[in-house]
Enzyme design. Sequence first.
Site, PDB file in Angstrom:
ATOM      1  N   ASP A  97       8.876  -1.020 -16.954  1.00  0.00           N
ATOM      2  CA  ASP A  97       9.433  -1.758 -18.097  1.00  0.00           C
ATOM      3  C   ASP A  97       8.326  -2.398 -18.921  1.00  0.00           C
ATOM      4  O   ASP A  97       7.205  -2.598 -18.434  1.00  0.00           O
ATOM      5  CB  ASP A  97      10.433  -2.828 -17.624  1.00  0.00           C
ATOM      6  CG  ASP A  97       9.806  -3.840 -16.674  1.00  0.00           C
ATOM      7  OD1 ASP A  97       8.969  -3.444 -15.847  1.00  0.00           O
ATOM      8  OD2 ASP A  97      10.144  -5.039 -16.760  1.00  0.00           O
ATOM      9  N   GLU A 161      10.031  -6.020 -14.016  1.00  0.00           N
ATOM     10  CA  GLU A 161       8.925  -6.918 -13.680  1.00  0.00           C
ATOM     11  C   GLU A 161       8.745  -7.951 -14.774  1.00  0.00           C
ATOM     12  O   GLU A 161       8.462  -9.112 -14.515  1.00  0.00           O
ATOM     13  CB  GLU A 161       7.626  -6.131 -13.501  1.00  0.00           C
ATOM     14  CG  GLU A 161       6.510  -6.913 -12.800  1.00  0.00           C
ATOM     15  CD  GLU A 161       5.667  -7.783 -13.729  1.00  0.00           C
ATOM     16  OE1 GLU A 161       4.942  -8.655 -13.234  1.00  0.00           O
ATOM     17  OE2 GLU A 161       5.735  -7.591 -14.961  1.00  0.00           O
TER      18      GLU A 161
HETATM   19 ZN    ZN Z   1       2.584  -6.000 -16.009  1.00  0.00          ZN
END
Ligand code: ZN
Length: 404
Positions: A97, A161
């Site tokens: 992501d 994340e």
């Molecule tokens: Zn990162």
Amino acid sequence: MSETLELASKLIACNSVTPNDVGCQDLLEQELKEVGFKCRTLREGMYPTFNLLALHSVDPKANFEGDPTILKNNPGPYDASGFVAPGPFTIFLGHTDVVPAKESDWNSDPFSPTIKDGVLYGRGAADMKGSDAAMTIALKNFVKKHPNYKGTIGLLMTSNEEGDAVGGIPFVAEWLKKERLYPDFCIVGEPSSSKTFGDIIKIGRRGSMTAHITINGKQGHVAYPEQIDNACHKGAQLIAALLEKPLDNGNEDFPPTSFNVTNFNSGVGAENVAPGTCQIMCNWRFSPLQTPVKLQRRLEKTMEELGIYATVRYVINGLPFISSKDGQLVTALKAAVEHHTKVTPDLNTLGGTSDGRFIAPLGTQVVEFGPINATIHKANECVNVEDLETLTKIYEEALEKLHL
Ligand SMILES: [Zn+2]
């Protein structure tokens, strides 16, 4: 075009803003399946987060499919499926992501990989699709070159994340624990380099704790000070007291614990009303010389001394961890970085947190190493094409040092 650059470009072309993966992990899976990796997608309930776990071993004891007879043969408290990952077990950790990009701020389309003067531009080029590609191609090259290597190697990817990590690595870490798949070594490909590629390996991270404090006083007209108990003043007193004394001086590996107010909110907006409540949000980045409870006790004692009545909600974002400088993982990676970059990396614990904090509690040595982080989360994010090639070689050599 090299394999790493080609794969990095394909990843950048996917608009995978947190927590969407939009096919990034499929691209990595395709690459790794070609050389015999066993891949599985791990998802928590209905959350949109995708996690890819790809494992490989040539050890005949390895089992990445599970064993349906295991529960019958090994009744116990664990609901394990019979996976076996012979050691040494190394995992590369990354995320597919990215943070959003405002196209008008960019010189090129952030989701169309663009190469100019030896530099690859695109959202995620440095954080961290370039590393994702380098880790994947390094694993592939290693397996092709060394058909008799020892242990287990793998790749773990998440698509959450940059967000709240819900359904991401905390969930996968619990799953690994349940299946008793404990990595010995974890290399996180986050962009750790600062000025020169290769100048920093992060060997640990500080802990992080947030407190949401609501101070209670007594609201009233400012013309009658004897009838009020100004919550805003109490908040200011509390902050001053907390800033007064340093919490610790850090140690050889960690900077001193820091305290920062991140929000201060009080007052009703009228010129003549003393506020009855005050909300403070604050955060500690702490060394292993502290614990969350130690920090909480200090806050509570300070409030008691000042006669402050408050409700406090704590959020522990991560505990500190460190991998030994003389340990196998740091030694291997440091030598590989020096060999390929001619730079001696500084081994430190500075900077923000990463998903490594969820893997370290498994007893895993965790380090972070990746490209220069100067443009991450900014417009015109980019990575040096040459550095991506070198990074692939560094990851490959680290595997050689740990698994041959
Ligand atoms: Zn990162």
